[in-house]
Every structure is written in C-alpha cells, then in structure tokens.
Design a protein around this motif. Structure first.
Motif, mmCIF file in Angstrom:
data_model
loop_
_atom_site.group_PDB
_atom_site.id
_atom_site.type_symbol
_atom_site.label_atom_id
_atom_site.label_comp_id
_atom_site.label_asym_id
_atom_site.label_seq_id
_atom_site.Cartn_x
_atom_site.Cartn_y
_atom_site.Cartn_z
ATOM 1 N N ASP A 7 -1.906 10.205 44.147
ATOM 2 C CA ASP A 7 -2.883 9.296 43.725
ATOM 3 C C ASP A 7 -4.204 9.438 44.443
ATOM 4 O O ASP A 7 -5.018 9.227 43.855
ATOM 5 C CB ASP A 7 -2.227 7.840 44.185
ATOM 6 N N TRP A 8 -4.469 9.831 45.896
ATOM 7 C CA TRP A 8 -5.611 10.094 46.612
ATOM 8 C C TRP A 8 -6.371 11.014 45.959
ATOM 9 O O TRP A 8 -7.519 11.078 45.541
ATOM 10 C CB TRP A 8 -5.016 10.421 47.780
ATOM 11 N N CYS A 45 -8.463 4.372 52.614
ATOM 12 C CA CYS A 45 -9.064 4.519 53.902
ATOM 13 C C CYS A 45 -8.896 3.414 54.823
ATOM 14 O O CYS A 45 -8.787 3.606 55.987
ATOM 15 C CB CYS A 45 -10.653 4.487 53.665
ATOM 16 N N ARG A 46 -8.507 2.259 54.448
ATOM 17 C CA ARG A 46 -8.292 0.964 55.146
ATOM 18 C C ARG A 46 -6.824 1.166 55.747
ATOM 19 O O ARG A 46 -6.726 0.829 56.777
ATOM 20 C CB ARG A 46 -8.361 -0.284 54.531
ATOM 21 N N GLN A 47 -5.945 1.573 54.854
ATOM 22 C CA GLN A 47 -4.514 1.694 55.289
ATOM 23 C C GLN A 47 -4.097 2.762 56.132
ATOM 24 O O GLN A 47 -3.368 2.801 56.794
ATOM 25 C CB GLN A 47 -3.778 1.786 53.849
ATOM 26 N N GLU A 53 -10.568 8.253 59.511
ATOM 27 C CA GLU A 53 -11.729 9.009 59.670
ATOM 28 C C GLU A 53 -11.879 10.371 58.936
ATOM 29 O O GLU A 53 -13.053 10.549 58.333
ATOM 30 C CB GLU A 53 -12.145 9.147 61.241
ATOM 31 N N ASP A 54 -10.739 11.016 58.825
ATOM 32 C CA ASP A 54 -10.832 12.347 58.007
ATOM 33 C C ASP A 54 -10.671 11.831 56.488
ATOM 34 O O ASP A 54 -11.669 12.607 55.793
ATOM 35 C CB ASP A 54 -9.546 13.169 58.287
ATOM 36 N N LEU A 55 -10.315 10.782 56.185
ATOM 37 C CA LEU A 55 -10.429 10.382 54.587
ATOM 38 C C LEU A 55 -11.559 9.958 54.187
ATOM 39 O O LEU A 55 -12.104 10.307 53.337
ATOM 40 C CB LEU A 55 -9.263 9.271 54.403
ATOM 41 N N HIS A 62 -19.074 11.716 48.139
ATOM 42 C CA HIS A 62 -18.802 11.712 46.669
ATOM 43 C C HIS A 62 -19.479 10.121 46.386
ATOM 44 O O HIS A 62 -20.134 9.734 45.458
ATOM 45 C CB HIS A 62 -17.635 11.899 46.276
ATOM 46 N N ILE A 63 -19.056 9.263 47.170
ATOM 47 C CA ILE A 63 -19.692 7.958 47.114
ATOM 48 C C ILE A 63 -20.921 7.398 47.290
ATOM 49 O O ILE A 63 -21.515 7.153 46.408
ATOM 50 C CB ILE A 63 -18.697 6.934 48.023
#
Length: 114
Positions: A7-8, A45-47, A53-55, A62-63
């Motif tokens: 999914d990621w 990223c929150r979970q 930090e790596d995510l 990209h964002i």
C-alpha cells in the motif's frame, strides 16, 4: 512484502507520478486517486513512530513538487484543487520540522489562491 508495504509503495508511486510530468501533472485535481494517496501517506507517516522520519523524508520531495504543480494549475484551471492543497498543507504542518520545511510561505500561497 506485506500488504502495508505494498500500500505504501502504491500511494507513493501515485503521488510521485502526479508530481512528475504526466497527463495529470498540469491539473492534479483531475486525478481522483491523488487526494486519497496524499491522505494515506500522511496516515502512514503518523502511524510509524519508529520509522516516521525516514518515511517523511521519502514522501516530502514528491508532496512538495505536487504542491507547486497544484498551485500553478489552480490559477490556470477551473478544477477545484483546494481540498488537495489542504491535505498537502496538513502534511507540511505535521512534518515540517522533520524535513525543515517552513509552512508559512505555503500557507500564504494557499490563502491567495482560495
């Protein structure tokens, strides 16, 4: 590879493709899956406290590029990109310290567009 990793990768690829030159690059709001992908990446990223930090560092370029494209397309398009921009701004506010992104200029840009 777990479902979560797949999914990621899928959501990151969706955002990455939209941030690059593609048929949706001129009008990010024309891609209905993009808003969902941005929100899901924020959730990932929150979970992931340990790897957050790596995510965030992987997602941020990209964002950021997507935000730039969306702000340009907002002025040239009749498609509403406000909700997409809000999701991106939330990412900047939540994770700006991790990637050293000052969200103030992005917020000012958003307030001018909307």
């Amino acid at each position: 590879m777990s479902d979560r990793e797949r999914d990621w990768d899928f959501y990151l690829r969706t955002v990455s493709d939209s941030a690059r030159d593609s048929s949706f690059a001129d009008d990010p709001a024309s891609d209905p899956s993009l808003l969902h992908a941005v929100k899901k990446l924020c959730d990932f990223c929150r979970q992931e406290e340990k790897y957050s930090e790596d995510l965030v560092a992987r997602v941020y370029p990209h964002i950021n590029k997507l935000f730039q494209r969306a702000t340009v397309s907002q002025a040239q398009s009749s498609s509403p990109t406000g909700i997409l921009l809000l999701a991106i701004l939330q990412f900047f506010l939540d994770f700006g310290e991790v990637v050293l992104h000052d969200a103030d200029p992005s917020l000012r840009t958003f307030s001018v567009l909307v």
